[in-house]
Write an enzyme that holds these catalytic residues in place. Structure first.
Site, PDB file in Angstrom:
ATOM      1  N   PRO A 176       0.809  -1.224   0.000  1.00 44.86           N
ATOM      2  CG  PRO A 176      -0.956  -1.600   1.496  1.00 44.86           C
ATOM      3  CD  PRO A 176       0.353  -2.179   1.036  1.00 44.86           C
ATOM      4  N   GLY A 177       1.976   1.258   0.717  1.00 41.85           N
ATOM      5  CA  GLY A 177       2.818   2.447   0.785  1.00 41.85           C
ATOM      6  C   GLY A 177       4.124   2.312   0.038  1.00 41.85           C
ATOM      7  CD  GLU A 410       6.460  -6.736 -14.514  1.00 38.64           C
ATOM      8  OE1 GLU A 410       7.386  -6.487 -13.727  1.00 38.64           O
ATOM      9  OE2 GLU A 410       5.903  -7.838 -14.584  1.00 38.64           O
TER      10      GLU A 410
END
Length: 426
Positions: A176-177, A410
């Protein structure tokens, strides 16, 4: 030069594709799409023949991958997309074709092919279904990472079932971070000396195959400045998955959070030395960028073929719209983007195979250009079909949706520009 196992893979591919029913898909519009590279060339599309510049073996790879895409992927891709269904049985056929361990060495059943071979395979498969092909590239990223960094015991333990696609793999890096700043990840692995185990706590997001895959390659923090990579099998206590994300594209494959709550794994599941995880993760990304660029390229090729065929059949003002110079100019621009992307991807793949010092920058550049151009070509094809292109009964809108994420994953295309720009001025 190819080994006996690689040649055996060729024979497997030939036999498998010869057994397929040779049916051409006829879209609802009534026009018929192109199928193989040979048919493309015969239809006045020599400029866009994907086999130009390939050696004999690579040409075989492309044609057989394209045949599999035409017969096993394309006829069902729309249904998989609408129903958010991952075709496990079809995916397992990749193992029969030798596509489950494209880069893996022969001693554990791999095909031991090169990056230059893989970009042609991925391009051919992506013409049929982008989401399924993309999942295969992720599976191969994990397989090649285990093959490259694993011990003899780890390779023998994990790879046979992965190469055969008896087990499916996912790659777990994003949090998430922690996105573009991958080194800031916080998922923690604490070593328990009493049991010789790592205890994992944390979570990953946007993980393709979450809940479906059998093996998860996870990047974890093993110290304040130490990142390591570990293999986590499905089913261990404390490993859970979030709800499937409701996505714009790639709907045929599940994407969800992967959560770790006091998950215990043997220390023997660590790949490489403790603290080498970032090296392990980055080691797979150059090839991953080529693969995702090739997915965009395959989608662009498929959309171009649909658009060209449509332009030749669709009549306005008393003649086919292909006869209008504006249409011809647009087709020429689309063709230029496809050819230039193909050449960049193949050049970068050759450099990566050679271990050239400029390989990483060229992989980043090829990924950026191929995914940008791929999205543009798919969108231009949709525009050429007009209102029909916007309908889900036609394939083009699905390719448009599926390709959009390639400019994000990617490594975002902004990060690709950073890698290239930084390399130019250092």
């Amino acid at each position: 030069h190819y080994s006996s196992t690689s040649i055996k893979t060729f024979d497997m591919l030939r036999k498998a594709t010869l057994s397929f029913t040779k049916l051409q898909r006829t879209p609802a519009s009534g026009f018929q799409g192109f199928s193989t590279a040979a048919k493309v060339a015969a239809s006045g599309m020599e400029i866009l023949d994907p086999t130009i510049g390939l050696n004999e073996d690579q040409t075989e790879f492309y044609n057989l991958a394209r045949s599999f895409a035409d017969n096993e992927l394309k006829p069902y891709a729309g249904k998989w997309d609408r129903e958010s269904h991952f075709p496990v049985d079809t995916f397992k056929k990749f193992g029969e074709l030798g596509f489950g361990g494209i880069f893996v060495k022969e001693d554990v059943g791999g095909s031991a092919l090169k990056r230059a071979d893989a970009v042609t395979i991925v391009e051919g498969l992506a013409t049929g279904c982008v989401g399924t092909t993309a999942m295969l590239t992720i599976h191969n990223m994990v397989a090649s990472t285990i093959d490259k960094f694993g011990t003899k015991e780890q390779r023998e333990q994990w790879l046979p079932k992965i190469v055969s696609v008896e087990q499916i793999c996912s790659f777990c890096l994003t949090e998430p971070g922690s996105g573009s700043d991958a080194a800031s990840l916080t998922t923690k692995a604490t070593y328990d000396a009493a049991t010789d185990e790592y205890v994992l706590n944390g979570g990953k997001v946007f993980i393709s195959g979450a809940g479906l895959s059998d093996v998860y390659l996870v990047m974890v923090r093993t110290g304040e400045k130490s990142i390591s990579s570990v293999l986590v099998p499905k089913g261990v206590p404390g490993l859970t998955f979030g709800a499937h994300e409701d996505k714009m594209g790639w709907n045929c494959q599940p994407t969800a959070q992967v959560n770790f709550e006091d998950v215990r794994i043997p220390a023997a599941n660590r790949l490489g030395a403790e603290g080498e995880g970032f090296k392990v993760a980055m080691g797979g990304l150059d090839g991953g960028r080529l693969n995702i660029g090739s997915c965009s390229l395959g989608a662009a090729q498929a959309c171009f073929e649909i658009a060209l065929n449509y332009a030749k059949e669709r009549k306005q003002f008393g003649k086919p719209i292909a006869d209008f110079q504006a249409t011809q100019f647009k087709l020429a621009d689309m063709a230029g983007k496809i050819v230039s992307s193909r050449l960049m991807l193949r050049n970068a793949a050759d450099l990566l195979d050679q271990g050239h010092p400029a390989a990483s920058a060229n992989c980043a550049l090829a990924k950026k250009m191929a995914t940008d151009h791929g999205s543009e070509v798919c969108n231009d094809a949709l525009q050429m079909l007009g209102g029909y292109g916007y309908l889900k009964e036609y394939d083009v809108e699905r390719y448009v949706r599926d390709c959009r994420v390639h400019q994000i994953l990617e490594g975002t295309n902004e990060i690709m520009r950073h890698i290239v720009g930084k390399g130019l001025v250092k």
